[in-house]
Design a protein around this motif. Structure first.
Motif: not given
Lengths: 290, 276
Positions: A1-2, A6, A9-11, A13-14, A17-18, A20-22
């Motif tokens: 289970m996350a 974490s 942390a996951a947000r 890490m994403i 990328a989000v 920049l593309l946005l």
């Protein structure tokens, strides 16, 4: 289970990328939309003024737009037809037992890795040139008059070049799909006396339908934006005979410096691509769930 | 009797497949052969296939006349630079989406894909103007930025489909042993993910190397990579077949070889995992 930790942390890490593309999508696209409502030419800076939908009116009623739209459809349709029929045929052939299959595969896949400017120039000069091209030599040897491809059939010539580049991709995808076909089902049909023809149309082809749809959608996205092949062979000519929408917008904005008109054309191209993308996203989205 | 029939069929298929394969490959083969001819032999009528005086002079001449290696170097910097930068941004993102999926993960992935479908002409003018005003026009930095962004969705997607295949239990176990997030990534995940990362890298280098819309519209002379350099042969230099062939051969050779190693990744990467 996350854990919550974490998740945070996951947000984190994403987000690069989000973001920049946005930024890549929203900033230039909103600028394009804004420019498309302006009378804005790079040759007369400081004269920009709001003119509403006038750019769209001009772009959408310009004969060049209809020529370019027709050429775009012919280019996409022609290349799709050749690569899908050819790709299925080649995949069926490559799937047969033979000697040196790996080498044949390498030969067939090669055109995909040739950069667009190289393949366009090699075809244009060394094959389709009416004086020294190989096709001209072949025609003379057979007693025919050489054919001037880019003068008399510019769009057709570009379709052939682009189809040569994309045939490997279609073949590879069809082959991948073919190799996942359940052989027992084919054997069973064979036992029941189904003819080769029927086995192909009732078992093989339905199995490949997904791969075919993916080839159509992915290639359409790329083929709508064909540019380099036109730039180095015909510059869109003669007249508008080989201009597609991408090239028309490029010419209007970077050659004629008409930012407003070019922007309106860019938005039209975005809308056209969105229609295709809509179907593609639904297909891939479905796959993501399974 | 039966084995004779299958052997006969196999021979027939071999001949047929080899003929078709050679036919498709022929333009590339012909370019490579022509690059070793003199200009006179290159336009000889009837065409010379193998019986000509092999020479390397085209290669030296292309380099001397146009400083070929500068363009080659530009291509290397742009494709490697954008790939490495893209991986640095995409690896954490793909890791998080594969192992800590949230409710909106699927939507984020789909949205990223949708940016790839934005036609480049839709954003050409703003990018051109921004680059002109910030001095990024005709620079390697500018091209690395653009190519990183246009290929980022493909990198994220490819890595995501590879990471998805790594069993989550291994990470659970590492976490139980008290591994922190970063040591988990470095010691557990990275070794298992390396093959996927390598494939992604390979395919992305190829795509960046051959990218021809942005490299042609955003460069002039200084930062022009091989795509733009070859485009300068469109006329009238294109009629010097031997030199065009030598320049072309040098431009495609490294990528052709890399491409042959990455056939499988091509299907996976460009279909975003929709065909397996």
């Amino acid at each position: 289970m996350a854990t919550d930790h974490s998740r945070v942390a996951a947000r984190f890490m994403i987000s690069p990328a989000v973001l920049l593309l946005l930024g890549w999508m929203i900033i230039p696209l909103s600028m394009t939309i804004y420019f498309s409502f302006l009378n804005y030419n790079l040759l007369s800076p400081g004269m920009e003024e709001w003119i509403g939908f006038t750019n769209y009116e001009y772009f959408l009623t310009d004969p060049a737009f209809f020529a370019a739209l027709g050429n775009t459809l012919l280019l996409v349709g022609g290349v799709l037809l050749i690569t899908i029929v050819g790709g299925i045929g080649l995949a069926l052939l490559l799937d047969q037992p033979m000697w040196g299959q790996g080498i044949v595969r390498i030969l067939v896949i090669a055109p995909f890795f040739v950069m667009p400017t190289v393949s366009a120039l090699v075809w244009k000069n060394m094959f389709m040139n009416p004086v020294n091209g190989l096709f001209a030599h072949a025609a003379k040897a057979l007693g025919f008059a050489p054919f001037d491809f880019f003068a008399h059939a510019p769009l057709f010539s570009i379709i052939m070049i682009v189809a040569w580049q994309w045939l490997p991709f279609a073949t590879l995808i069809m082959l991948t799909a073919l190799q996942s076909l359940d052989q027992e089902q084919l054997e069973a049909a064979k036992m029941d006396g189904a003819r080769k023809f029927n086995r192909f149309f009732h078992i093989t082809l339905p199995h490949m339908s997904r791969a075919i749809t993916v080839v159509i959608l992915i290639q359409t996205i790329f083929l709508l934006s064909i540019f380099a092949e036109i730039l180095v062979t015909t510059n869109g000519g003669p007249g508008y005979a080989s201009t597609n929408i991408t090239y028309l917008v490029y010419a209007q904005s970077l050659l004629q410096f008409d930012v407003g008109g070019g922007s309106a054309g860019g938005i039209v191209a975005v809308i056209l691509a969105n229609i295709v993308a809509f179907f593609l996203m639904r297909m891939i989205g479905k796959n993501l769930e399974t | 009797m039966l084995s004779n029939k299958t052997d006969y069929r196999k021979l027939l298929m071999t001949l047929l497949a080899w003929s078709v394969g050679l036919l498709i490959f022929f333009p590339i083969l012909w370019t490579i052969l022509t690059s070793f001819k003199t200009e006179a032999d290159a336009i000889a009528s009837p065409p010379l296939f193998l019986s000509f005086d092999w020479t390397l002079e085209n290669y030296t001449e292309v380099q001397e006349r146009s400083n070929y290696f500068r363009h080659f170097w530009n291509s290397v910097v742009i494709s490697l630079g954008s790939t490495v930068l893209g991986l640095l941004i995409a690896i954490p993102a793909a890791w998080a989406m594969a192992f800590v999926p949230a409710k909106n993960t699927k939507n984020i992935l789909m949205w990223m894909l949708s940016t790839k479908m934005l036609p480049p002409v839709g954003v050409l003018i703003p990018i051109f103007l921004i680059f002109r005003d910030t001095g990024l026009l005709d620079t390697l930095t500018g091209l690395v930025i653009v190519l990183t962004l246009i290929n980022l969705p493909i990198i994220v997607w490819m890595l995501y489909t590879y990471f998805k295949e790594i069993p989550g239990e291994i990470l659970e176990a590492a976490r139980m042993d008290g591994a922190t997030l970063w040591s988990e990534i470095i010691h557990v995940l990275t070794p298992m993910a390396l093959p996927g990362i390598a494939s992604t890298m390979l395919l992305n280098i190829i795509l960046a190397w051959n990218e021809a819309f942005w490299t042609l519209s955003l460069t002039a002379a200084k930062a022009a990579p091989l795509t733009a350099f070859i485009a300068s042969y469109s006329s009238p230099e294109g009629l010097f077949y031997a030199k065009l062939s030598a320049a072309s051969t040098m431009a495609i050779a490294p990528i052709l070889i890399m491409g042959w190693f990455s056939q499988k990744q091509l299907v996976r990467g460009l279909t975003f995992g929709a065909v397996k």
